[in-house]
Every structure is written in structure tokens, then in C-alpha cells.
Scaffold this active site. Structure first.
Site, PDB file in Angstrom:
ATOM      1  N   HIS B 105       0.921  -1.200   0.105  1.00  8.96           N
ATOM      2  CA  HIS B 105       0.033   0.208   0.170  1.00  8.96           C
ATOM      3  C   HIS B 105       0.904   1.217   0.026  1.00  8.96           C
ATOM      4  O   HIS B 105       0.547   2.006   0.935  1.00  8.96           O
ATOM      5  CB  HIS B 105      -0.917  -0.110   1.160  1.00  8.96           C
ATOM      6  CG  HIS B 105      -1.874  -1.119   1.033  1.00  8.96           C
ATOM      7  ND1 HIS B 105      -3.144  -1.124   1.855  1.00  8.96           N
ATOM      8  CD2 HIS B 105      -2.144  -2.184   0.332  1.00  8.96           C
ATOM      9  CE1 HIS B 105      -3.993  -1.974   1.739  1.00  8.96           C
ATOM     10  NE2 HIS B 105      -3.101  -2.802   0.749  1.00  8.96           N
ATOM     11  N   GLU B 197     -12.601   2.125  -5.955  1.00 11.20           N
ATOM     12  CA  GLU B 197     -13.268   3.289  -6.266  1.00 11.20           C
ATOM     13  C   GLU B 197     -12.604   4.063  -7.356  1.00 11.20           C
ATOM     14  O   GLU B 197     -11.355   4.136  -7.653  1.00 11.20           O
ATOM     15  CB  GLU B 197     -13.272   4.012  -4.891  1.00 11.20           C
ATOM     16  CG  GLU B 197     -13.749   3.547  -3.930  1.00 11.20           C
ATOM     17  CD  GLU B 197     -13.885   4.565  -2.524  1.00 11.20           C
ATOM     18  OE1 GLU B 197     -13.323   5.725  -2.613  1.00 11.20           O
ATOM     19  OE2 GLU B 197     -14.467   3.868  -1.805  1.00 11.20           O
ATOM     20  N   TYR B 218     -11.255  -8.960   4.423  1.00 11.27           N
ATOM     21  CA  TYR B 218     -11.001  -9.964   3.761  1.00 11.27           C
ATOM     22  C   TYR B 218     -11.399 -11.135   4.396  1.00 11.27           C
ATOM     23  O   TYR B 218     -11.948 -11.993   3.580  1.00 11.27           O
ATOM     24  CB  TYR B 218      -9.367 -10.058   3.398  1.00 11.27           C
ATOM     25  CG  TYR B 218      -8.892  -9.336   2.398  1.00 11.27           C
ATOM     26  CD1 TYR B 218      -9.086  -9.693   0.955  1.00 11.27           C
ATOM     27  CD2 TYR B 218      -8.316  -7.885   2.509  1.00 11.27           C
ATOM     28  CE1 TYR B 218      -8.496  -8.834   0.145  1.00 11.27           C
ATOM     29  CE2 TYR B 218      -7.923  -7.200   1.782  1.00 11.27           C
ATOM     30  CZ  TYR B 218      -8.111  -7.694   0.314  1.00 11.27           C
ATOM     31  OH  TYR B 218      -7.552  -6.559  -0.515  1.00 11.27           O
TER      32      TYR B 218
END
Lengths: 325, 325
Positions: B105, B197, B218
Site C-alpha cells: 500500500h 473506487e 478480507y
């Protein structure tokens, strides 16, 4: 809406429980007497009308409608004869064990696959029922054309299971159609908050509601344990998030719009659009929103024998697409 | 990948921290020395390369890369001069306060909007950081071309807030681009399980993560309180559920594929496809999946000055689309 062999159409108007014959060119609507008595508050009413596959010779039509009382309603299927513009002998052949005080989530779509009549039954706003085989809520059922139960239905030998059940775990399916090439049964359904689904409906399949879902509770929080997949449950072919509120399902097979041949059309109530899907190898590779935001709450999608494409909306409009140049 | 004025391209290869010049016709790749030292385990590496808007005269290029140690890494931006195929003077102008032991990330996409440099910083797998103004994780930052902080950034006057922050509440944005007509900043980001998104990124906007999300944990269960919207937080323009894992974002403005002019292209890692979007009045009206399932894990989308469209994938392929007939 369904087209008659002479090019006119039968139109079911849900809210007023009206079944009429529409002459397309003139727009003249001729109400039929002899139709069903419907409960007509909320989402109740006259839900669908289809022809028997042998309609040309046997003149049999089917309707689905809300029945019972406003306090305790369910959904039923009746058949009758339509001859010389007169509907006679309408008789209920199936009444779903799906009674509820909520005037919502009836489902109510009908389609024939070969000689079998399939119908969608909504969960009636009782989340717990869709996974139970002891009632018809949140199910798709399969019947003979006279309402009898086929003895090869998946749950006929299971104790306490309704023998009419074909598939389970549906929420509120307002689209049901048969793929013209594969003869698969396709359906779509409204999710809770988001998570609308397009499904290929298989014999005995479990479509997850309300154990797993791609949607949420309206007031926030997960559905069930907040998972989207579970072994033994079918994953949707397509998920719409945010919701489109799908209604009406058509495999377009005409030649009037050559670029659209093979497309799947779905009406959208909240998006006020007609959704066009293109599939390749069983996967959605294109999604288009036609008349986006301006189509009204699209409730039905239909094609006539020539391949002209029609949509109808809650506002009472029936629109025909122009042929492509 | 970014195209140089002479028609060649600069390519950043994430995993091997390599910055090279690619001659398109011959396919010859010439590595540059003088590039950054990257952490290169997991998702770390060399993330993006862009040119200064005045590159033709000032020859300045920018890279984003993982830095620190394998045990504790973050993301940084450096700039240098590229002259006569030699990269010199590479200097770090911004190091995000987004350190974590997770090698995931990073975000890491760069784009200029007018004279300002924008960069995406991932949440570094710390859900709690994206809503905190005291660090750069889960943010998009806005800098002057030399790394200084513009004094009209939205949080410059707020105590304990990082002044570089432009927008908050992002998870792992791997796409950042400027709309050629509106000059809006657009970004997309990976959701958790589902809920990817596409966003129009506004000054000081809050994009919700990890307070609200269209995705799930998850292992099951909701994000935050399991709601998808909250007052004061921006709703995405588009949600992908199930996930597509978006990477790369291009507004196609060329003439080589006339039907695609104005389309928005997004790579998909998990779908192994190139997604094409058409927008009308700010709404997505068409979504197409090109090379669906066969494009590899599409990491980059780029166009050259003529309008040829390229995609690159994790498998190391660079593909150019044929002009339309």
C-alpha cells in the site's frame, strides 16, 4: 408486456391491476375483462404476463399477481384463455406460501424454458425465509404448464421442502429470462443497500440471500456475517454497486439494431436508464447505460417479432427505440 | 511510462527499481544510471515517473519510490535532470511520513496539475492512519515543483496537520491523472475485499477510508460501522465490486482510435484487462473490458504524442493497440 402473434401486445399495469391489449401503431389500449383480482397497495399488483409456448394453437396466457388481503398477501399465478380479445376461464394454478404483512418483495416475473413455467418469488421482506426450503419466499419455482409440480424438481424428495422450488436464496428478483442460445435461465434481483445481482440460475442453486450478499443493511452494518461468498452458494455473474434496482430482463435477438444483437438489456428503476450488457465467454465485457437518468423508472424491456425494442416505466411511458442508421 | 518529446519513452520498472529509456520501434531498452535506490520487496519499488510540465526547456523528471529499509519503509519523491540520456542530480524533495513494516500500500502515482505536483500515498496497511491529518498515509499530497508546500493547501493552518495534504481517506491509490478539459484531479484506489473506487479528488476532500467503504474485511465483516456513505465524505464516481484492482489511469485524447477519444482507461490487475469508461455529464455511461482475462496484470496505461495507446503489465509485456480500421 408480451407481444401477440398479430403484432399487438398484452400489457400488465401493476398498480391498477389492469391487463390490456395495446395496438402499437395507434397507441389504443383496450382493457380486458376477466383478469385477476389483485392486492394493489405498495409494491403489490399485477406483476407479469406471458404466453404459453403453444399460444398460437392453445391461446393460453399466464399472469402473476398479488393476492390475499392488504394485511396478509402473497403472490399467485393464474392461467386463462385469450381468444377473440376475450379473456376467459382464468384459474389460479399456484399460490406461493409466501404470505406477509409487508406489501413488498413479491418478485413476480414469469418465463417459460421449453415446456416449463418458471416464476420468481420475493422474500417478502423476511430475510430468514429465503434459505428455508419449507416456504416459497425468496425462491424461483418451476411448474408444469398446468401448475403441477415436475417430479424431477431438485427438492421433491426432501422432507419439509416445497417441491416447486428450483433455486433458493433470492431477495427480490424482478427479471427472469431464458438465454436464447444456451437455454440457461437468467435472473437478476434487488440487493439490500447495493449489491444488486445478475445470476445464471441453476437447478437447486443457492444464490446466497440472506446468508451472503454484496450489499448492506439500509441502516448500516453487514448482511449475515458480512461475507460475500460461501462454499455451496453461487456467485453472481455481475454485481451492481451502488444499486441500479434492476427490473425487466431481455436477451435481444432482433435485427433492427444490428449492433445490439446478442446484448442483454436490463431496466433500472433508480438509475432511470436502460442498461445494455455484452457478454463474452460468460463474462460481462461491456455495460452501457442508455437514456441515463432520463428514461424514467424502467420496469419492463421487450422486443417484438421484428426486433423492435421497447421499454416501459413507472411513469406510464412506453418507448420504442429508433432503428440504428 | 511517460513519453519524451523525441518519441521515446521513460519506463519505470517497479520490482527491479529500473529506470530506462525505451525506443518504441526497435524495442531497445537503455537503462539509466543515477536513478533512485529503492526498497524492492513485496509491493515496494520504483512506482512512477513523470516529466515537469516545462521538461522541454528545464529537463526535469520526477520519480516516486519506496525508501527506508525492508523492516521500515515509506515512499519518497525525487527529481533530477535528464539531459543527453543521462540522469543527474537526483534529489529527494519529499519523504512521506508513512513508515510501516508492511511492504504494501504505497500508492505512488504522480501527476502535474498546472504547476503543482500531486502524489498518492497509500495507507501502508494501517487502516487508522488514513483519517488522521498528522501523517501522510492514505493521502494525496500537493507540492510545488521543488517540493515546497504551497501555502494555499487546505490544511496548512491546522495544528498537527501535515501541510502537504490535499485530500484524505484513501486506501491504496494506483491511478492519478488530470482531466484534460476540466483540469479536475482524478484518482482510483484499491478497496479491501471489493469496493474499488474511482474518485474526482477535490481540495480537502475526505474519501472515506477506513470510516466508510463499499468493501469488506478480507476475512468477512464490515469496514468501520459497515456503512457506505457519511456526511462530509465524498461518494465515489464509480465502484467496482467485485474488485478489479485498478492500476494506471489515462484520459485518452488522441485521434488514432477515433471512437475512443474522450474515453477514460484504467488497467485491471486481477481482471487482467483494460477497462474503458465513457462519461457523460459526470456519470459513467459505458464500461468496457478490453482483452478481458488475457491482458496480463495491467499496471500502466499511456498514450504517445500521436495518440497511440500502450498498456504494460506485471508480466513485463508492453502492448500497443492497433489503429482502428
Amino acid at each position: 408486456m408480451v407481444f401477440l402473434p398479430d403484432g399487438r401486445a398484452l400489457i400488465a399495469q401493476r398498480r391498477i391491476c389492469d391487463l390490456s391489449i395495446l395496438e402499437i401503431a395507434s397507441g389504443i389500449l383496450t382493457p380486458l375483462t376477466g383478469g385477476p383480482l389483485c392486492v394493489t397497495e405498495g409494491d403489490a399488483g399485477l406483476h407479469d404476463v406471458v404466453l404459453h409456448p403453444d399460444f398460437r394453437t392453445n391461446h393460453v396466457v399466464y399472469v402473476s399477481f398479488s393476492t390475499g388481503t392488504i394485511e396478509r398477501s402473497t403472490i399467485a399465478i393464474a392461467r386463462g384463455l385469450l381468444q377473440n380479445d376475450v379473456l376467459v376461464g382464468l384459474t389460479t394454478i399456484f399460490t406461493a406460501d409466501a404470505y406477509a404483512d409487508a406489501l413488498q418483495h413479491y418478485g413476480g416475473r414469469l418465463t417459460f424454458v421449453d415446456e416449463y413455467l418458471f416464476a420468481t418469488i420475493g422474500d417478502r421482506h423476511h430475510d430468514d425465509r429465503a434459505q428455508q426450503l419449507s416456504n416459497h419466499a425468496g425462491k424461483i419455482v418451476r411448474l408444469h404448464d398446468d401448475g403441477r409440480t415436475p417430479n424431477d424438481n431438485p427438492f421433491v424428495d426432501q422432507k419439509n421442502a416445497k417441491p416447486e422450488i428450483w433455486s433458493v436464496g433470492h431477495r427480490n428478483p424482478q427479471g427472469l429470462s431464458v438465454h436464447p442460445d444456451t437455454h440457461e435461465l437468467w435472473s437478476h434481483e434487488h440487493g439490500p443497500l447495493a449489491g444488486d445481482e445478475l445470476n445464471v440460475v441453476r437447478r437447486g442453486g443457492n444464490y446466497g440471500w440472506a446468508a451472503v450478499s454484496y450489499g448492506w443493511q439500509y441502516l448500516g452494518g453487514p448482511i449475515g456475517r458480512g461475507i460475500v461468498r460461501q462454499a455451496g452458494m453461487e456467485d453472481p455473474l455481475l454485481v451492481w454497486t451502488p444499486a441500479v434496482a434492476p427490473s425487466g430482463l431481455l436477451f435481444y435477438s432482433g435485427d433492427v439494431y444490428p449492433e445490439w444483437r446478442g446484448s442483454v438489456f436490463v431496466g433500472s428503476l433508480v438509475r432511470k436508464a436502460l442498461i445494455r450488457l455484452v457478454l463474452r465467454d460468460g463474462r460481462v465485457v461491456l455495460e452501457e447505460r442508455l437514456l441515463d437518468g432520463i428514461a424514467g423508472r424502467v420496469r419492463l424491456v421487450a422486443q417484438d417479432a421484428r426486433g423492435n425494442l421497447f421499454i416501459g416505466n413507472d411513469e406510464g411511458d412506453l418507448l420504442r427505440f429508433k432503428p440504428q442508421q
